[in-house]
Design a protein around this motif. Structure first.
Motif: not given
Length: 278
Positions: A29-36
């Motif tokens: 349920g959390m959110f994450v912003i990242s480059r993949i």
């Protein structure tokens, strides 16, 4: 770890070369912003590249708004999901058909106040017929219909504005199109250098699609050769032979990019978050 991308509505199997510790902060349920980045084209595995910015579920409203704004600003992010792209094309076709039903053509040349009135009526009709329409693939996002009916301020002092709802490029506005339309209809008007200056502006402006010039040629094919001969000072110019090469030199960005629907869409999960936070 499996991460659901709010932008293209796809699930990614994401790995880290830093071990399990890299994902220790994350919970359902959390959110994450990242480059993949893709591990290899032959797999569906992805690798975290850089820092993970983690956000709790309580910030879902801001995350959803940011994701929707990102899609509007960068629709190319949807390329990996052909279903969303196809729905965008289908919806654009519906909007274009509604525009044609309203004005009688996919191109109309009007005074600025009439152009703005026409736009507002167009979006009012869409709001009535389509805005509430949602299906299983997603929902529309972006500005409200009434906001889209406002022309940019720099167009309001134009002599005329062309509204062109193209099948591929969607809805476009062109300043002082009426002057150029008259020029192509009567190439003797090329004696007025102001007319050629206007056409030169269309040709050299990186923000003006080749569509504008192509439409002028389509409307007045007999005027294309004499007008461009006068503009370029090349008596041997033939639009049928040289026209697309000319556009390719001056409008390279439009030729290099793959077309995308002008209607921005969001996937199911992001649509749910946007509806829940209104």
């Amino acid at each position: 770890m499996e991460l659901h991308n709010l932008l293209d509505d796809l699930v990614y199997r994401v790995h880290s070369n830093m071990g399990r510790q890299a994902f220790s902060q994350l919970r359902q349920g959390m959110f994450v912003i990242s480059r993949i980045v893709p591990v290899h084209p032959a797999t569906d595995a992805w690798l975290v590249s850089g820092h993970l910015a983690v956000f709790p579920r309580s910030q879902r409203h801001q995350i959803a708004q940011n994701a929707a704004q990102e899609i509007v600003a960068r629709p190319e992010l949807l390329r990996r999901n052909p279903a969303i792209l196809q729905e965008g094309w289908d919806l654009q076709a519906e909007h274009r058909a509604e525009f044609i039903a309203q004005v009688g053509s996919d191109l109309t040349v009007l005074a600025p106040h009439e152009a703005q009135k026409t736009l507002r009526e167009h979006y009012r009709r869409l709001q009535t017929k389509v805005t509430a329409k949602l299906d299983g693939n997603g929902a529309r996002t972006g500005p409200k219909p009434e906001e889209l009916g406002q022309l940019p301020d720099e167009l309001l002092d134009a002599d005329t504005i062309a509204l062109v709802y193209d099948e591929v490029e969607g809805l476009n506005y062109y300043r002082d199109f009426g002057r150029l339309d008259a020029l192509f209809a009567d190439p003797s008007l090329a004696d007025d250098r102001a007319n050629l200056t206007q056409l030169r502006g269309y040709l050299h402006d990186d923000s003006v699609s080749p569509l504008a010039i192509r439409r002028l040629v389509e409307r007045h094919p007999d005027g294309a050769d004499p007008v461009f001969r006068a503009l370029l000072r090349k008596p041997g110019f033939f639009w049928s032979r040289d026209g697309e090469k000319l556009l390719g030199r001056h409008k390279k960005a439009f030729f290099d990019s793959e077309p995308l629907p002008s209607v921005s869409l969001v996937g199911n999960r992001l649509a749910e978050l946007l509806r829940a936070t209104r």
